[in-house]
Write a protein that holds these residues in place. Sequence first.
Motif, mmCIF file in Angstrom:
data_model
loop_
_atom_site.group_PDB
_atom_site.id
_atom_site.type_symbol
_atom_site.label_atom_id
_atom_site.label_comp_id
_atom_site.label_asym_id
_atom_site.label_seq_id
_atom_site.Cartn_x
_atom_site.Cartn_y
_atom_site.Cartn_z
ATOM 1 N N ASN A 61 40.911 31.449 32.715
ATOM 2 C CA ASN A 61 39.715 31.054 33.455
ATOM 3 C C ASN A 61 38.632 32.126 33.410
ATOM 4 O O ASN A 61 37.447 31.821 33.595
ATOM 5 C CB ASN A 61 40.069 30.769 34.923
ATOM 6 C CG ASN A 61 40.850 29.486 35.094
ATOM 7 O OD1 ASN A 61 40.693 28.547 34.322
ATOM 8 N ND2 ASN A 61 41.717 29.447 36.101
ATOM 9 N N ALA A 62 39.042 33.375 33.202
ATOM 10 C CA ALA A 62 38.079 34.481 33.143
ATOM 11 C C ALA A 62 37.477 34.651 31.757
ATOM 12 O O ALA A 62 36.465 35.350 31.607
ATOM 13 C CB ALA A 62 38.759 35.787 33.544
ATOM 14 N N PHE A 141 37.399 33.853 43.136
ATOM 15 C CA PHE A 141 36.526 33.785 41.957
ATOM 16 C C PHE A 141 36.976 32.644 41.037
ATOM 17 O O PHE A 141 37.018 31.490 41.430
ATOM 18 C CB PHE A 141 36.521 35.150 41.282
ATOM 19 C CG PHE A 141 35.426 35.381 40.278
ATOM 20 C CD1 PHE A 141 34.232 34.697 40.354
ATOM 21 C CD2 PHE A 141 35.581 36.305 39.251
ATOM 22 C CE1 PHE A 141 33.209 34.922 39.424
ATOM 23 C CE2 PHE A 141 34.577 36.535 38.324
ATOM 24 C CZ PHE A 141 33.391 35.853 38.411
ATOM 25 N N TYR A 142 37.358 32.950 39.810
ATOM 26 C CA TYR A 142 37.676 31.902 38.849
ATOM 27 C C TYR A 142 39.030 31.238 39.099
ATOM 28 O O TYR A 142 39.368 30.252 38.433
ATOM 29 C CB TYR A 142 37.609 32.427 37.413
ATOM 30 C CG TYR A 142 38.232 33.776 37.163
ATOM 31 C CD1 TYR A 142 39.603 33.953 37.138
ATOM 32 C CD2 TYR A 142 37.421 34.880 36.921
ATOM 33 C CE1 TYR A 142 40.168 35.191 36.891
ATOM 34 C CE2 TYR A 142 37.975 36.136 36.668
ATOM 35 C CZ TYR A 142 39.352 36.280 36.655
ATOM 36 O OH TYR A 142 39.912 37.515 36.411
ATOM 37 N N GLU A 143 39.805 31.734 40.058
ATOM 38 C CA GLU A 143 41.044 31.040 40.439
ATOM 39 C C GLU A 143 40.746 29.649 41.007
ATOM 40 O O GLU A 143 41.616 28.773 41.012
ATOM 41 C CB GLU A 143 41.805 31.847 41.491
ATOM 42 C CG GLU A 143 42.387 33.143 40.984
ATOM 43 C CD GLU A 143 43.024 33.961 42.097
ATOM 44 O OE1 GLU A 143 43.411 35.110 41.821
ATOM 45 O OE2 GLU A 143 43.131 33.460 43.228
ATOM 46 N N TRP A 198 42.953 41.710 35.814
ATOM 47 C CA TRP A 198 41.909 40.954 36.525
ATOM 48 C C TRP A 198 40.544 41.268 35.899
ATOM 49 O O TRP A 198 39.799 42.125 36.377
ATOM 50 C CB TRP A 198 41.914 41.288 38.016
ATOM 51 C CG TRP A 198 40.867 40.541 38.780
ATOM 52 C CD1 TRP A 198 39.676 41.012 39.226
ATOM 53 C CD2 TRP A 198 40.907 39.165 39.160
ATOM 54 N NE1 TRP A 198 38.968 40.019 39.864
ATOM 55 C CE2 TRP A 198 39.702 38.886 39.833
ATOM 56 C CE3 TRP A 198 41.851 38.152 38.991
ATOM 57 C CZ2 TRP A 198 39.411 37.620 40.351
ATOM 58 C CZ3 TRP A 198 41.560 36.896 39.502
ATOM 59 C CH2 TRP A 198 40.360 36.645 40.163
ATOM 60 N N PHE A 200 36.932 41.178 35.659
ATOM 61 C CA PHE A 200 35.854 40.785 36.572
ATOM 62 C C PHE A 200 34.507 40.786 35.845
ATOM 63 O O PHE A 200 33.707 39.871 35.978
ATOM 64 C CB PHE A 200 35.813 41.738 37.764
ATOM 65 C CG PHE A 200 34.751 41.406 38.773
ATOM 66 C CD1 PHE A 200 34.770 40.192 39.442
ATOM 67 C CD2 PHE A 200 33.742 42.306 39.055
ATOM 68 C CE1 PHE A 200 33.795 39.878 40.375
ATOM 69 C CE2 PHE A 200 32.762 42.008 39.985
ATOM 70 C CZ PHE A 200 32.778 40.786 40.651
ATOM 71 N N LYS A 201 34.278 41.832 35.072
ATOM 72 C CA LYS A 201 33.138 41.908 34.156
ATOM 73 C C LYS A 201 33.665 42.359 32.804
ATOM 74 O O LYS A 201 34.778 42.865 32.702
ATOM 75 C CB LYS A 201 32.094 42.895 34.681
ATOM 76 C CG LYS A 201 31.432 42.453 35.978
ATOM 77 C CD LYS A 201 30.221 43.328 36.321
ATOM 78 C CE LYS A 201 30.620 44.713 36.720
ATOM 79 N NZ LYS A 201 29.448 45.514 37.199
ATOM 80 N N SER A 258 40.690 45.716 29.464
ATOM 81 C CA SER A 258 40.732 45.625 30.920
ATOM 82 C C SER A 258 41.858 46.477 31.491
ATOM 83 O O SER A 258 42.968 46.485 30.952
ATOM 84 C CB SER A 258 40.923 44.168 31.358
ATOM 85 O OG SER A 258 39.812 43.379 30.984
#
Length: 353
Positions: A61-62, A141-143, A198, A200-201, A258
């Motif tokens: 999803n990220a 967030f994208y969860e 995770w 995030f960016k 990441s």
Amino acid sequence: MTSSTKQNNPVRVAAAHVSSEFFDPAGGVKKAIKYLTEAAEAGVELIVFPESFIPGFPIWNALSSPIKGHENFVKFAASSLRVDGPEIKAIASAAAQQKIAVSLGFSEVASYSAGCLWNSMILINAQGIIVNHHRKLVPTFYEKLTWNRGDGAGLSVVDMPFGRVGGLICGENGNPLSRYALMAQGEEIHCANYPPIWPFKDPRDSEPYDLADAIRVRAAAHCFEAKVFSVVSAGFITDENIALLCDDDEARAILEASPRSASMIVTPNGTTLGDTLSDREGLVIADLDISSLVELKQHHDMAGYYNRHDVFHVSINRCRQKPLHDLVSHGANSSVPIANTTLEESLDLINYT
């Protein structure tokens, strides 16, 4: 009598820093049983597994737009577990056989909808009985592309022979009200679980989100404020996982750059016991002195004297989510709810009229 007064000997706990068998519930069950057995043989009384350990964490999803995630969602939903399903029963049976308590993170599918999922955590005691079932209150967030919002039914602390055990999932460990709800029930051992990574960016373009550091800060804060020990289990991601989840070089590059998560056991003063695992699979094992917590509460007892219950009022709605609330009339001025009953119970209510 509270667990802290019953407990005179240290309790041995373990955090499992392990990778998921993505989209493979049977493989996940086999791996859970392998590690809980290994922990039991080492004298562990409680083992904690990562967030959504079965069937894996929906990292895709990220990495891509929502319109590209349908295939993975369908596979993920089909791999998610019913809380009363055979996979959970197999793990509970192994826990009973090995006489070990288990905190398990998994993706749960609703009994009434094959596409309604929750990010869930259950606590199984050493007799193989599910003693708590928590659904993450708010997907992060994208969860939200995968999981539904949970409810307050599982915001509970369970009195076990070795201590009072509670737990929260990932970002919930930074939620003041969720944490206070557990403090107010006398929590002594806190189970926290996290994903393996995770994004995030894009970590190649800016300072990356340091998941391990975020885990450490959250755990230390809760341990210090609540006067508890935290058993923190985060997932581990393998090269095979990355290859499975990434369908292009761009996604693979983001994951490889990441920061990874970390598993640890944290004390009330914010220090760690035993190893901190990040770059390999394994168990973090430590012995906790539950009796040491009482002295600390003379300093700050957030659920006791160091609060003002006459000033603040905190309540929990423990009702489970239900898709349907049917009422059957028992006369002109009365009704009986039949939602979420068995077919036989529902027919009994209907036939009563």
